[in-house]
Design a protein around this motif. Structure first.
Motif, PDB file in Angstrom:
ATOM      1  N   LYS A 131     -12.418  58.319  23.267  1.00 37.97           N
ATOM      2  CA  LYS A 131     -13.166  58.927  24.363  1.00 37.97           C
ATOM      3  C   LYS A 131     -12.292  59.283  25.562  1.00 37.97           C
ATOM      4  O   LYS A 131     -12.626  60.200  26.331  1.00 37.97           O
ATOM      5  N   HIS A 132     -11.169  58.605  25.756  1.00 37.29           N
ATOM      6  CA  HIS A 132     -10.313  58.914  26.898  1.00 37.29           C
ATOM      7  C   HIS A 132      -9.565  60.232  26.693  1.00 37.29           C
ATOM      8  O   HIS A 132      -9.158  60.866  27.661  1.00 37.29           O
ATOM      9  N   HIS A 133      -9.387  60.629  25.456  1.00 40.71           N
ATOM     10  CA  HIS A 133      -8.798  61.934  25.168  1.00 40.71           C
ATOM     11  C   HIS A 133      -9.850  63.027  25.035  1.00 40.71           C
ATOM     12  O   HIS A 133      -9.633  64.154  25.490  1.00 40.71           O
ATOM     13  N   ALA A 134     -10.964  62.692  24.406  1.00 42.39           N
ATOM     14  CA  ALA A 134     -11.937  63.725  24.029  1.00 42.39           C
ATOM     15  C   ALA A 134     -13.153  63.767  24.928  1.00 42.39           C
ATOM     16  O   ALA A 134     -13.946  64.715  24.833  1.00 42.39           O
ATOM     17  N   GLY A 135     -13.349  62.776  25.800  1.00 42.58           N
ATOM     18  CA  GLY A 135     -14.554  62.749  26.613  1.00 42.58           C
ATOM     19  C   GLY A 135     -15.714  62.126  25.868  1.00 42.58           C
ATOM     20  O   GLY A 135     -15.575  61.626  24.746  1.00 42.58           O
ATOM     21  N   ASN A 136     -16.880  62.184  26.478  1.00 44.62           N
ATOM     22  CA  ASN A 136     -18.055  61.511  25.914  1.00 44.62           C
ATOM     23  C   ASN A 136     -18.863  62.359  24.944  1.00 44.62           C
ATOM     24  O   ASN A 136     -19.719  61.837  24.240  1.00 44.62           O
TER      25      ASN A 136
ATOM     26  N   ASN B 212     -14.017  66.716  16.960  1.00 47.81           N
ATOM     27  CA  ASN B 212     -12.934  67.687  16.884  1.00 47.81           C
ATOM     28  C   ASN B 212     -11.577  67.039  17.125  1.00 47.81           C
ATOM     29  O   ASN B 212     -10.584  67.369  16.467  1.00 47.81           O
ATOM     30  N   PHE B 213     -11.534  66.100  18.059  1.00 49.91           N
ATOM     31  CA  PHE B 213     -10.275  65.387  18.310  1.00 49.91           C
ATOM     32  C   PHE B 213      -9.860  64.603  17.075  1.00 49.91           C
ATOM     33  O   PHE B 213      -8.688  64.599  16.681  1.00 49.91           O
ATOM     34  N   MET B 214     -10.820  63.911  16.431  1.00 50.93           N
ATOM     35  CA  MET B 214     -10.513  63.161  15.219  1.00 50.93           C
ATOM     36  C   MET B 214      -9.925  64.080  14.146  1.00 50.93           C
ATOM     37  O   MET B 214      -8.921  63.751  13.505  1.00 50.93           O
ATOM     38  N   ALA B 215     -10.559  65.227  13.959  1.00 55.00           N
ATOM     39  CA  ALA B 215     -10.073  66.170  12.958  1.00 55.00           C
ATOM     40  C   ALA B 215      -8.673  66.669  13.303  1.00 55.00           C
ATOM     41  O   ALA B 215      -7.821  66.828  12.423  1.00 55.00           O
ATOM     42  N   ASP B 216      -8.434  66.902  14.588  1.00 53.22           N
ATOM     43  CA  ASP B 216      -7.119  67.376  15.025  1.00 53.22           C
ATOM     44  C   ASP B 216      -6.019  66.356  14.735  1.00 53.22           C
ATOM     45  O   ASP B 216      -4.852  66.722  14.584  1.00 53.22           O
ATOM     46  N   GLN B 217      -6.380  65.086  14.673  1.00 56.25           N
ATOM     47  CA  GLN B 217      -5.391  64.039  14.384  1.00 56.25           C
ATOM     48  C   GLN B 217      -5.252  63.759  12.892  1.00 56.25           C
ATOM     49  O   GLN B 217      -4.490  62.875  12.499  1.00 56.25           O
ATOM     50  N   GLY B 218      -5.984  64.489  12.060  1.00 54.73           N
ATOM     51  CA  GLY B 218      -5.850  64.336  10.618  1.00 54.73           C
ATOM     52  C   GLY B 218      -6.878  63.451   9.959  1.00 54.73           C
ATOM     53  O   GLY B 218      -6.823  63.228   8.751  1.00 54.73           O
ATOM     54  N   PHE B 219      -7.838  62.922  10.727  1.00 49.05           N
ATOM     55  CA  PHE B 219      -8.893  62.100  10.122  1.00 49.05           C
ATOM     56  C   PHE B 219      -9.945  63.011   9.493  1.00 49.05           C
ATOM     57  O   PHE B 219     -10.462  63.920  10.139  1.00 49.05           O
ATOM     58  N   ASN B 220     -10.256  62.747   8.232  1.00 51.00           N
ATOM     59  CA  ASN B 220     -11.199  63.612   7.512  1.00 51.00           C
ATOM     60  C   ASN B 220     -12.500  62.903   7.164  1.00 51.00           C
ATOM     61  O   ASN B 220     -13.239  63.331   6.285  1.00 51.00           O
ATOM     62  N   ALA B 221     -12.764  61.780   7.851  1.00 50.62           N
ATOM     63  CA  ALA B 221     -14.019  61.050   7.655  1.00 50.62           C
ATOM     64  C   ALA B 221     -14.451  60.463   8.991  1.00 50.62           C
ATOM     65  O   ALA B 221     -13.662  60.383   9.936  1.00 50.62           O
TER      66      ALA B 221
ATOM     67  N   LYS C 283     -23.094  69.815  11.940  1.00 46.29           N
ATOM     68  CA  LYS C 283     -22.483  71.151  11.888  1.00 46.29           C
ATOM     69  C   LYS C 283     -20.989  71.070  12.147  1.00 46.29           C
ATOM     70  O   LYS C 283     -20.178  71.723  11.469  1.00 46.29           O
ATOM     71  N   THR C 284     -20.609  70.261  13.120  1.00 45.46           N
ATOM     72  CA  THR C 284     -19.190  70.103  13.431  1.00 45.46           C
ATOM     73  C   THR C 284     -18.443  69.466  12.271  1.00 45.46           C
ATOM     74  O   THR C 284     -17.342  69.905  11.898  1.00 45.46           O
ATOM     75  N   MET C 285     -19.036  68.424  11.680  1.00 43.20           N
ATOM     76  CA  MET C 285     -18.388  67.783  10.537  1.00 43.20           C
ATOM     77  C   MET C 285     -18.210  68.758   9.381  1.00 43.20           C
ATOM     78  O   MET C 285     -17.167  68.771   8.720  1.00 43.20           O
TER      79      MET C 285
ATOM     80  N   ASN D 153     -10.002  48.940  20.114  1.00 45.09           N
ATOM     81  CA  ASN D 153      -8.629  49.328  20.417  1.00 45.09           C
ATOM     82  C   ASN D 153      -7.967  48.171  21.159  1.00 45.09           C
ATOM     83  O   ASN D 153      -8.515  47.666  22.140  1.00 45.09           O
ATOM     84  N   SER D 154      -6.800  47.761  20.745  1.00 45.38           N
ATOM     85  CA  SER D 154      -6.139  46.608  21.353  1.00 45.38           C
ATOM     86  C   SER D 154      -5.604  46.907  22.749  1.00 45.38           C
ATOM     87  O   SER D 154      -5.387  45.990  23.541  1.00 45.38           O
ATOM     88  N   ILE D 155      -5.381  48.186  23.040  1.00 40.69           N
ATOM     89  CA  ILE D 155      -4.884  48.614  24.350  1.00 40.69           C
ATOM     90  C   ILE D 155      -5.904  49.583  24.923  1.00 40.69           C
ATOM     91  O   ILE D 155      -6.431  50.449  24.212  1.00 40.69           O
ATOM     92  N   SER D 156      -6.191  49.487  26.205  1.00 36.95           N
ATOM     93  CA  SER D 156      -7.183  50.359  26.824  1.00 36.95           C
ATOM     94  C   SER D 156      -6.596  51.736  27.136  1.00 36.95           C
ATOM     95  O   SER D 156      -5.380  51.920  27.171  1.00 36.95           O
ATOM     96  N   GLY D 157      -7.497  52.686  27.364  1.00 37.69           N
ATOM     97  CA  GLY D 157      -7.101  54.010  27.823  1.00 37.69           C
ATOM     98  C   GLY D 157      -6.455  54.877  26.756  1.00 37.69           C
ATOM     99  O   GLY D 157      -6.505  54.596  25.555  1.00 37.69           O
ATOM    100  N   LYS D 158      -5.811  55.966  27.223  1.00 41.42           N
ATOM    101  CA  LYS D 158      -5.202  56.926  26.313  1.00 41.42           C
ATOM    102  C   LYS D 158      -4.085  56.301  25.487  1.00 41.42           C
ATOM    103  O   LYS D 158      -3.926  56.607  24.298  1.00 41.42           O
ATOM    104  N   ALA D 159      -3.293  55.433  26.120  1.00 41.35           N
ATOM    105  CA  ALA D 159      -2.206  54.796  25.380  1.00 41.35           C
ATOM    106  C   ALA D 159      -2.745  54.000  24.207  1.00 41.35           C
ATOM    107  O   ALA D 159      -2.157  53.992  23.119  1.00 41.35           O
ATOM    108  N   GLY D 160      -3.861  53.323  24.403  1.00 31.71           N
ATOM    109  CA  GLY D 160      -4.463  52.550  23.330  1.00 31.71           C
ATOM    110  C   GLY D 160      -4.987  53.423  22.213  1.00 31.71           C
ATOM    111  O   GLY D 160      -4.896  53.061  21.038  1.00 31.71           O
ATOM    112  N   GLU D 161      -5.556  54.564  22.563  1.00 31.43           N
ATOM    113  CA  GLU D 161      -6.069  55.481  21.545  1.00 31.43           C
ATOM    114  C   GLU D 161      -4.930  56.029  20.691  1.00 31.43           C
ATOM    115  O   GLU D 161      -5.053  56.154  19.467  1.00 31.43           O
ATOM    116  N   LEU D 162      -3.822  56.353  21.321  1.00 32.46           N
ATOM    117  CA  LEU D 162      -2.675  56.842  20.568  1.00 32.46           C
ATOM    118  C   LEU D 162      -2.036  55.725  19.750  1.00 32.46           C
ATOM    119  O   LEU D 162      -1.504  55.967  18.663  1.00 32.46           O
ATOM    120  N   ALA D 163      -2.104  54.497  20.256  1.00 28.65           N
ATOM    121  CA  ALA D 163      -1.606  53.359  19.480  1.00 28.65           C
ATOM    122  C   ALA D 163      -2.417  53.161  18.207  1.00 28.65           C
ATOM    123  O   ALA D 163      -1.872  52.749  17.174  1.00 28.65           O
TER     124      ALA D 163
END
Length: 309
Positions: free
Chosen positions: A53-58, A65-74, A93-95, A288-298
């Protein structure tokens, strides 16, 4: 810049920003490649809403769309049934547009403190079956093939074998409802520490019940986090239950966060599941073990590491 100098500089920057080194390393993921589907995973890992959510919003659509952009297909969403129909339709529809497979959602009201399916009470059985019927409409709307079922609390006034018979009978009736729609309810054993007093706790118990129900619409959700706490011996138990497992969920222990943060060797577990030809979904049901954007990327980095077998 030499590698040693780069590491020193990154460490100093992380310290100034209050970010761990692992989080700083993860922050380089998106910078190195901004193309869609930058990662190619061997297994179908499924994030949930809020994980990024810190990258993609609520907005759920932006998160998908963010999940798909990172290669997640489920994708999985325990709360999908409670979302407004228009939100379900937008997400579906998005899925479809992003080739994301919908995973589980919770199919019914879970009785955490009082017995329901184990009791044999006919009114509680009917309540459950009605929930299953209404969940079919949700599943069709969002193109889901699986829905989570938790049989609820034990009935302390009845022998465990009578309770088991009651649960099996209810699940047989639910399976008869689901089979024409080719939808599978997946039974999730939950560990005694986080959820004391529940009827279904172990994978052998779930295996026994699924064999007794004997339906393609009644299988096991093997949650690796719960079963590490409850019984351990993960890979042998996965092998023994294999024919009845339809879905996995993930979480490291202790902490119930992303792989690489606890004691479970997820690279070996994922390698084993992949070697058996599993092409279903592994739900990322953890924090996520780390909060914020850094945690999402982790989190993304943890899955890249654990998937690199």
């Amino acid at each position: 810049m030499k590698r040693r100098s780069f590491i020193k500089k990154s460490t100093a920057t992380a310290s100034l920003l209050g970010i761990t080194v692992s989080g700083m390393n993860a922050m380089n993921i998106l910078d190195s490649n901004t193309q869609a589907n930058m990662n190619s995973f061997k297994l179908n890992y499924a994030p949930h809403l809020g994980m990024f959510k810190h990258h993609a919003g609520n907005d759920p659509v932006n998160q998908l769309n963010f999940m798909a952009d990172q290669g997640f297909n489920a994708f999985e969403d325990n709360d999908m049934k409670g979302r407004p129909i228009e939100v379900q339709e937008k997400m579906a529809k998005t899925m479809a547009n992003r080739n994301i497979t919908m995973g589980v959602f919770v199919a019914h009201k879970i009785h955490w403190k009082a017995p329901n399916l184990a009791s044999g009470n006919l009114d509680k059985r009917q309540e459950f079956l009605n929930d299953i019927k209404t969940s079919i409409e949700v599943a069709k709307r969002v193109h889901a093939k699986w829905m989570t079922v938790v049989p609820g609390h034990v009935d302390l006034r009845q022998n465990i074998h009578y309770q088991t018979a009651h649960v099996i009978e209810t699940l047989k009736q639910a399976s008869a409802i689901l089979e024409p729609h080719q939808i599978t309810m997946v039974l999730e054993p939950l560990n005694f520490r986080d959820h004391p007093g529940l009827f279904l706790t172990e994978s052998p118990q779930a295996f026994q019940i699924c064999r007794a129900v004997n339906s393609p619409s009644c299988k096991i959700l093997f949650d690796i986090y719960h079963q590490q706490i409850q019984e351990g011996n993960l890979i042998p138990n996965i092998d023994t239950c294999w024919d009845e497992i339809a879905y996995f969920q993930i979480g490291d222990n202790p902490g119930r966060n992303e792989p690489t943060t606890g004691e479970i060797n997820y690279k070996n577990v994922f390698k084993h599941i992949h070697s058996k030809g599993f092409n279903g979904i592994l739900g990322m049901e953890h924090g996520n073990s780390i909060s914020g954007k850094a945690g999402e990327l982790a989190v993304i980095e943890a899955y890249k590491t654990s998937d690199s077998f």
